[in-house]
Design a protein around this motif. Structure first.
Motif, mmCIF file in Angstrom:
data_model
loop_
_atom_site.group_PDB
_atom_site.id
_atom_site.type_symbol
_atom_site.label_atom_id
_atom_site.label_comp_id
_atom_site.label_asym_id
_atom_site.label_seq_id
_atom_site.Cartn_x
_atom_site.Cartn_y
_atom_site.Cartn_z
ATOM 1 N N GLN A 136 -3.004 -21.510 21.508
ATOM 2 C CA GLN A 136 -3.782 -20.465 20.856
ATOM 3 C C GLN A 136 -2.857 -19.460 20.174
ATOM 4 O O GLN A 136 -3.177 -18.951 19.088
ATOM 5 C CB GLN A 136 -4.677 -19.750 21.873
ATOM 6 N N ASP A 137 -1.701 -19.168 20.783
ATOM 7 C CA ASP A 137 -0.715 -18.297 20.140
ATOM 8 C C ASP A 137 -0.220 -18.914 18.831
ATOM 9 O O ASP A 137 -0.018 -18.220 17.834
ATOM 10 C CB ASP A 137 0.472 -18.059 21.075
ATOM 11 N N VAL A 138 -0.015 -20.231 18.845
ATOM 12 C CA VAL A 138 0.381 -20.936 17.624
ATOM 13 C C VAL A 138 -0.708 -20.808 16.559
ATOM 14 O O VAL A 138 -0.432 -20.536 15.381
ATOM 15 C CB VAL A 138 0.661 -22.424 17.926
ATOM 16 N N GLU A 141 -0.626 -17.390 15.058
ATOM 17 C CA GLU A 141 0.518 -17.234 14.152
ATOM 18 C C GLU A 141 0.237 -17.885 12.802
ATOM 19 O O GLU A 141 0.547 -17.329 11.749
ATOM 20 C CB GLU A 141 1.757 -17.850 14.800
ATOM 21 N N MET A 142 -0.367 -19.077 12.821
ATOM 22 C CA MET A 142 -0.665 -19.772 11.569
ATOM 23 C C MET A 142 -1.750 -19.048 10.779
ATOM 24 O O MET A 142 -1.754 -19.069 9.542
ATOM 25 C CB MET A 142 -1.061 -21.222 11.850
ATOM 26 N N LYS A 143 -2.660 -18.404 11.481
ATOM 27 C CA LYS A 143 -3.691 -17.618 10.802
ATOM 28 C C LYS A 143 -3.055 -16.471 10.027
ATOM 29 O O LYS A 143 -3.452 -16.174 8.882
ATOM 30 C CB LYS A 143 -4.691 -17.083 11.825
ATOM 31 N N LYS A 144 -2.067 -15.816 10.638
ATOM 32 C CA LYS A 144 -1.369 -14.721 9.957
ATOM 33 C C LYS A 144 -0.611 -15.222 8.734
ATOM 34 O O LYS A 144 -0.605 -14.580 7.685
ATOM 35 C CB LYS A 144 -0.385 -14.046 10.926
ATOM 36 N N TYR A 186 0.471 -28.558 7.689
ATOM 37 C CA TYR A 186 0.060 -27.704 8.807
ATOM 38 C C TYR A 186 0.341 -28.378 10.146
ATOM 39 O O TYR A 186 0.726 -27.719 11.122
ATOM 40 C CB TYR A 186 -1.430 -27.372 8.696
ATOM 41 N N HIS A 187 0.141 -29.683 10.206
ATOM 42 C CA HIS A 187 0.421 -30.456 11.425
ATOM 43 C C HIS A 187 1.879 -30.256 11.848
ATOM 44 O O HIS A 187 2.173 -29.927 13.003
ATOM 45 C CB HIS A 187 0.111 -31.932 11.155
ATOM 46 N N ALA A 194 4.868 -24.702 18.242
ATOM 47 C CA ALA A 194 4.674 -24.932 19.679
ATOM 48 C C ALA A 194 6.019 -25.147 20.370
ATOM 49 O O ALA A 194 6.262 -24.633 21.470
ATOM 50 C CB ALA A 194 3.757 -26.122 19.901
ATOM 51 N N GLN A 195 6.907 -25.892 19.700
ATOM 52 C CA GLN A 195 8.238 -26.146 20.253
ATOM 53 C C GLN A 195 9.018 -24.842 20.404
ATOM 54 O O GLN A 195 9.679 -24.608 21.427
ATOM 55 C CB GLN A 195 9.000 -27.109 19.326
ATOM 56 N N GLU A 196 8.924 -23.979 19.405
ATOM 57 C CA GLU A 196 9.612 -22.690 19.465
ATOM 58 C C GLU A 196 9.106 -21.822 20.618
ATOM 59 O O GLU A 196 9.847 -21.010 21.174
ATOM 60 C CB GLU A 196 9.423 -21.939 18.141
ATOM 61 N N LYS A 197 7.842 -22.013 20.989
ATOM 62 C CA LYS A 197 7.250 -21.235 22.066
ATOM 63 C C LYS A 197 7.386 -21.922 23.425
ATOM 64 O O LYS A 197 6.810 -21.483 24.418
ATOM 65 C CB LYS A 197 5.779 -20.952 21.756
ATOM 66 N N GLY A 198 8.159 -23.037 23.456
ATOM 67 C CA GLY A 198 8.468 -23.687 24.718
ATOM 68 C C GLY A 198 7.567 -24.831 25.120
ATOM 69 O O GLY A 198 7.641 -25.310 26.255
ATOM 70 N N LEU A 199 6.719 -25.311 24.188
ATOM 71 C CA LEU A 199 5.816 -26.410 24.501
ATOM 72 C C LEU A 199 6.083 -27.579 23.555
ATOM 73 O O LEU A 199 5.840 -27.481 22.353
ATOM 74 C CB LEU A 199 4.354 -25.957 24.376
ATOM 75 N N ASN A 200 6.591 -28.659 24.105
ATOM 76 C CA ASN A 200 6.905 -29.838 23.294
ATOM 77 C C ASN A 200 5.699 -30.761 23.241
ATOM 78 O O ASN A 200 5.345 -31.399 24.230
ATOM 79 C CB ASN A 200 8.117 -30.568 23.882
ATOM 80 N N ILE A 201 5.059 -30.842 22.082
ATOM 81 C CA ILE A 201 3.915 -31.733 21.907
ATOM 82 C C ILE A 201 4.216 -32.824 20.888
ATOM 83 O O ILE A 201 3.310 -33.546 20.454
ATOM 84 C CB ILE A 201 2.651 -30.947 21.479
ATOM 85 N N SER A 202 5.488 -32.970 20.518
ATOM 86 C CA SER A 202 5.854 -33.911 19.450
ATOM 87 C C SER A 202 5.575 -35.355 19.820
ATOM 88 O O SER A 202 5.388 -36.204 18.937
ATOM 89 C CB SER A 202 7.334 -33.738 19.082
ATOM 90 N N ASN A 203 5.565 -35.661 21.120
ATOM 91 C CA ASN A 203 5.328 -37.041 21.542
ATOM 92 C C ASN A 203 3.889 -37.298 21.977
ATOM 93 O O ASN A 203 3.572 -38.398 22.447
ATOM 94 C CB ASN A 203 6.283 -37.413 22.683
ATOM 95 N N LEU A 204 3.025 -36.298 21.832
ATOM 96 C CA LEU A 204 1.634 -36.464 22.223
ATOM 97 C C LEU A 204 0.797 -36.936 21.036
ATOM 98 O O LEU A 204 1.062 -36.555 19.893
ATOM 99 C CB LEU A 204 1.060 -35.141 22.738
#
Length: 306
Positions: A136-138, A141-144, A186-187, A194-204
């Motif tokens: 949600q933080d991501v 950020e993208m909305k801004k 956008y993807h 998300a990676q910058e915020k500590g969540l790796n979703i690149s392999n999901l």
């Protein structure tokens, strides 16, 4: 129109892991890895359907389960959250026997099955809430940055609560953004933030629509998206980082780490294009998804290389 964030939490999580180009069933011929992945997905569905009908519906369900099929290890592992050791022992033998039977019937004799118990206590919702907050933080950020709405959703494991897939729908003026190139950009930004915020979703696995009312779209997301995405990523020499596959009505965009100036970029792009086209020409796949489909292979610098 009021839009609400959708969070998907599954009772059972089913995953594929690892890499394998053939099974004993197909060793005699060279198999397109995307087709091989598609066939493995079919095997996974057959195994799950069988033990649900023949074991769990008769003996009772555990408090959630995960089914993971590892192609590199040639292993299918069912992890359940039993209510007690007695409950686990009551289910384990029949579950394993049924899984082994399906592997034999489907001629995957080089695969083995196992049933495990997840004993850790605690509330997996805490982990889900933390990860969903990052997403949600991501989105905020993208909305801004772009004046768009991002609706993040997740599918989570029924045992330890880990995230197993992500949905990110990008909207503007209360309508889903439909330009596939914009969605692809956008993807990639969503994953990087998300990676910058500590969540790796690149392999999901990632999905980009909540429009699942059409049967073909549901089947596309269940069968085609993972086959292309994971089937290509397993072939390391192709340097595929991600795919943006929205639904059957949009182009398939495949992102790589190769620069367009690289002398082998065109060769790499054409090989990826060839593999995806071969996938759709498979008789079983072509029958359900006849196409044609536009394929765009992108370099690291966002140039078309196929």
């Amino acid at each position: 129109m009021k839009i609400k964030k959708l969070i998907l939490i599954s009772f059972a999580a089913i995953n594929l892991a690892g890499c394998s180009f053939t099974s004993q069933k197909t060793e005699t011929s060279q198999v397109n890895n995307l087709v091989s992945y598609y066939e493995t997905l079919k095997l996974k569905r057959d195994v799950e359907s069988s033990f649900n009908q023949k074991v769990l519906q008769k003996k009772g369900y555990p408090n959630g389960y995960d089914l993971v099929l590892n192609r590199s290890k040639k292993e299918i592992a069912l992890t359940i959250r039993p209510y007690s050791k007695k409950n686990f022992n009551y289910l384990k033998g029949d579950l394993q026997h049924d899984m082994e039977k399906v592997l034999k019937v489907k001629k995957y004799n080089d695969y083995h099955a196992k049933v495990l118990a997840y004993w850790r206590h605690g509330n997996p919702l805490k982990r889900q809430e933390q990860e969903e907050k990052i997403l949600q933080d991501v989105a905020n950020e993208m909305k801004k940055r772009h004046q768009i709405e991002v609706l993040p959703g997740t599918e989570c494991s029924a045992t330890d609560g880990r995230m197993i897939s992500v949905t990110a729908v990008f909207m503007q003026n209360n309508k889903e953004i439909s330009n596939p190139v914009d969605i692809n950009n956008y993807h990639k930004e969503f994953v990087n933030l998300a990676q910058e915020k500590g969540l790796n979703i690149s392999n999901l696995p990632m999905y980009f629509t909540y429009d699942l009312n059409r049967k073909i779209t549901r089947h596309w997301m269940e069968k085609v998206v993972p086959s292309i995405n994971e089937g290509l990523k397993e072939i390391k020499r192709l340097h595929v980082t991600s795919t943006t596959i929205i639904d059957e009505r949009h182009p398939i965009i495949i992102n790589t780490t190769i620069n367009s100036s690289d002398s082998k970029s065109k060769e790499n792009g054409k090989l990826i294009d060839k593999l995806v086209n071969e996938f759709f020409q498979n008789p079983d796949i072509n029958k359900e998804f006849p196409g044609p489909y536009e394929i765009i292979v992108q370099s690291k610098d966002n140039m078309k290389i196929n």
